[in-house]
Design a protein around this motif. Structure first.
Motif, mmCIF file in Angstrom:
data_model
loop_
_atom_site.group_PDB
_atom_site.id
_atom_site.type_symbol
_atom_site.label_atom_id
_atom_site.label_comp_id
_atom_site.label_asym_id
_atom_site.label_seq_id
_atom_site.Cartn_x
_atom_site.Cartn_y
_atom_site.Cartn_z
ATOM 1 N N GLN A 155 0.846 -1.187 0.000
ATOM 2 C CA GLN A 155 0.000 0.000 0.000
ATOM 3 C C GLN A 155 0.886 1.242 0.000
ATOM 4 O OE1 GLN A 155 -3.045 -0.380 3.177
ATOM 5 N NE2 GLN A 155 -4.472 -0.498 1.464
ATOM 6 N N PHE A 156 0.419 2.275 -0.721
ATOM 7 C CA PHE A 156 1.211 3.474 -0.947
ATOM 8 C C PHE A 156 0.406 4.719 -0.583
ATOM 9 C CE2 PHE A 156 2.604 0.159 -3.804
ATOM 10 C CZ PHE A 156 3.997 0.230 -3.755
ATOM 11 N N ASP A 157 1.136 5.807 -0.357
ATOM 12 C CA ASP A 157 0.484 7.087 -0.103
ATOM 13 C C ASP A 157 -0.208 7.601 -1.365
ATOM 14 O OD1 ASP A 157 1.478 7.414 2.638
ATOM 15 O OD2 ASP A 157 3.440 7.658 1.684
ATOM 16 N N PHE A 158 0.335 7.240 -2.521
ATOM 17 C CA PHE A 158 -0.269 7.647 -3.789
ATOM 18 C C PHE A 158 0.059 6.634 -4.878
ATOM 19 C CE2 PHE A 158 3.948 9.532 -3.704
ATOM 20 C CZ PHE A 158 4.433 9.386 -4.992
ATOM 21 N N VAL A 159 -0.853 6.506 -5.805
ATOM 22 C CA VAL A 159 -0.649 5.719 -7.018
ATOM 23 C C VAL A 159 -0.958 6.642 -8.194
ATOM 24 C CG1 VAL A 159 -1.369 3.723 -8.380
ATOM 25 C CG2 VAL A 159 -1.307 3.563 -5.878
ATOM 26 N N ILE A 160 -0.085 6.630 -9.195
ATOM 27 C CA ILE A 160 -0.287 7.450 -10.391
ATOM 28 C C ILE A 160 -0.435 6.538 -11.602
ATOM 29 C CG2 ILE A 160 0.666 9.249 -11.866
ATOM 30 C CD1 ILE A 160 2.215 10.350 -9.610
ATOM 31 N N ALA A 161 -1.394 6.849 -12.455
ATOM 32 C CA ALA A 161 -1.590 6.127 -13.713
ATOM 33 C C ALA A 161 -1.827 7.170 -14.813
ATOM 34 C CB ALA A 161 -2.764 5.167 -13.617
ATOM 35 N N THR A 162 -0.794 7.480 -15.567
ATOM 36 C CA THR A 162 -0.923 8.490 -16.622
ATOM 37 C C THR A 162 -1.101 7.812 -17.974
ATOM 38 O OG1 THR A 162 1.498 8.622 -16.796
ATOM 39 C CG2 THR A 162 0.409 10.244 -15.397
ATOM 40 N N GLU A 163 -2.215 8.124 -18.624
ATOM 41 C CA GLU A 163 -2.549 7.528 -19.928
ATOM 42 C C GLU A 163 -2.508 6.000 -19.827
ATOM 43 O OE1 GLU A 163 -3.453 9.272 -22.930
ATOM 44 O OE2 GLU A 163 -3.781 10.777 -21.386
ATOM 45 N N VAL A 164 -3.230 5.475 -18.851
ATOM 46 C CA VAL A 164 -3.225 4.034 -18.578
ATOM 47 C C VAL A 164 -4.632 3.446 -18.585
ATOM 48 C CG1 VAL A 164 -2.731 2.279 -16.808
ATOM 49 C CG2 VAL A 164 -1.065 4.096 -17.268
ATOM 50 N N ILE A 165 -5.580 4.105 -17.920
ATOM 51 C CA ILE A 165 -6.876 3.463 -17.696
ATOM 52 C C ILE A 165 -7.640 3.196 -18.991
ATOM 53 C CG2 ILE A 165 -7.062 4.378 -15.358
ATOM 54 C CD1 ILE A 165 -9.070 6.432 -16.353
ATOM 55 N N GLU A 166 -7.338 3.951 -20.052
ATOM 56 C CA GLU A 166 -8.014 3.721 -21.330
ATOM 57 C C GLU A 166 -7.552 2.431 -22.005
ATOM 58 O OE1 GLU A 166 -4.427 6.348 -22.075
ATOM 59 O OE2 GLU A 166 -6.068 6.266 -20.605
#
Length: 212
Positions: A121-132
């Protein structure tokens, strides 16, 4: 019947067709999705990704990502731990965050396949141009969300569906690896299911904040 891959509802209709595939819209969560029969093989999908040039040293690309990264950093404490989910072959986001004093791990099912990170588990997760790109958005989003600590942030970038007319002329749909198209209504649906707070940083940059 094509069930929605996000909410599994059977209540959906063809939203658009082009020469290569169909796009359906769910009446429950409003996701626009490409039916599985039109998905690329995994090998062809990888070949498309290998064409991308997401260089961490490219000033234009870094500026593009800054529309998510900069406001996200204002929400975080220095030294916060994060995961770049779907980092791709050139993990620019991780580099940007590390330069600003954050600790980031990289995960990508193709280019940085470290599945043990998905158990953390993390303080933040980033997903840039991923969910599509998610073939199974319900499963993939659940994977992401379980990696977010209580009080943590899931920040994402993805172009959003506007109207049916705009979709017909939208360049974003023409990428053959883009198969799940979200709208503000879809993101609100997700936030409601997660009991999360949804904040928009820009038209295509947003964050879900997990309850404490």
């Amino acid at each position: 019947m094509n069930k929605c891959p996000l909410c599994f509802s059977s209540s959906n209709v063809v939203f658009h067709r082009d020469s290569r595939r169909h796009y359906r819209r769910c009446f429950n969560c409003w996701l626009v999705f490409v039916p599985e029969m039109f998905h690329l093989s995994h090998a062809d999908e990888r070949a498309e990704y290998d064409k991308h040039e997401n260089d961490p040293l490219d000033a234009g690309y870094v500026n593009f990502l800054s529309r998510l990264v900069t406001p996200l950093q204002a929400h975080l404490q220095k030294g916060a731990r994060g995961l770049d989910f779907g980092c791709g072959p050139g993990p620019a986001v991780g580099s940007m965050m590390r330069t600003s004093g954050f600790n980031v791990k990289n995960y990508d099912p193709i280019y940085a396949n470290n599945p043990l990170f998905l158990n953390e588990q993390f303080d933040f997760v980033i997903a840039t141009e991923v969910i599509e790109h998610f073939r199974h958005p319900a499963l993939s989003l659940a994977q992401v969300w379980q990696c977010v600590k209580p009080g943590g942030h899931f920040a994402a970038m993805s172009k959003l569906v506007m109207s049916q007319q705009a979709f017909a002329n939208w360049h974003y749909k023409n990428d053959p690896t883009h198969i799940a198209f979200f709208s503000r209504e879809t993101l609100q649906w997700v936030a409601s299911r997660w009991h999360a707070t949804l904040v928009f940083f820009a038209a295509d940059a947003f964050v879900f904040i997990k309850g404490s």
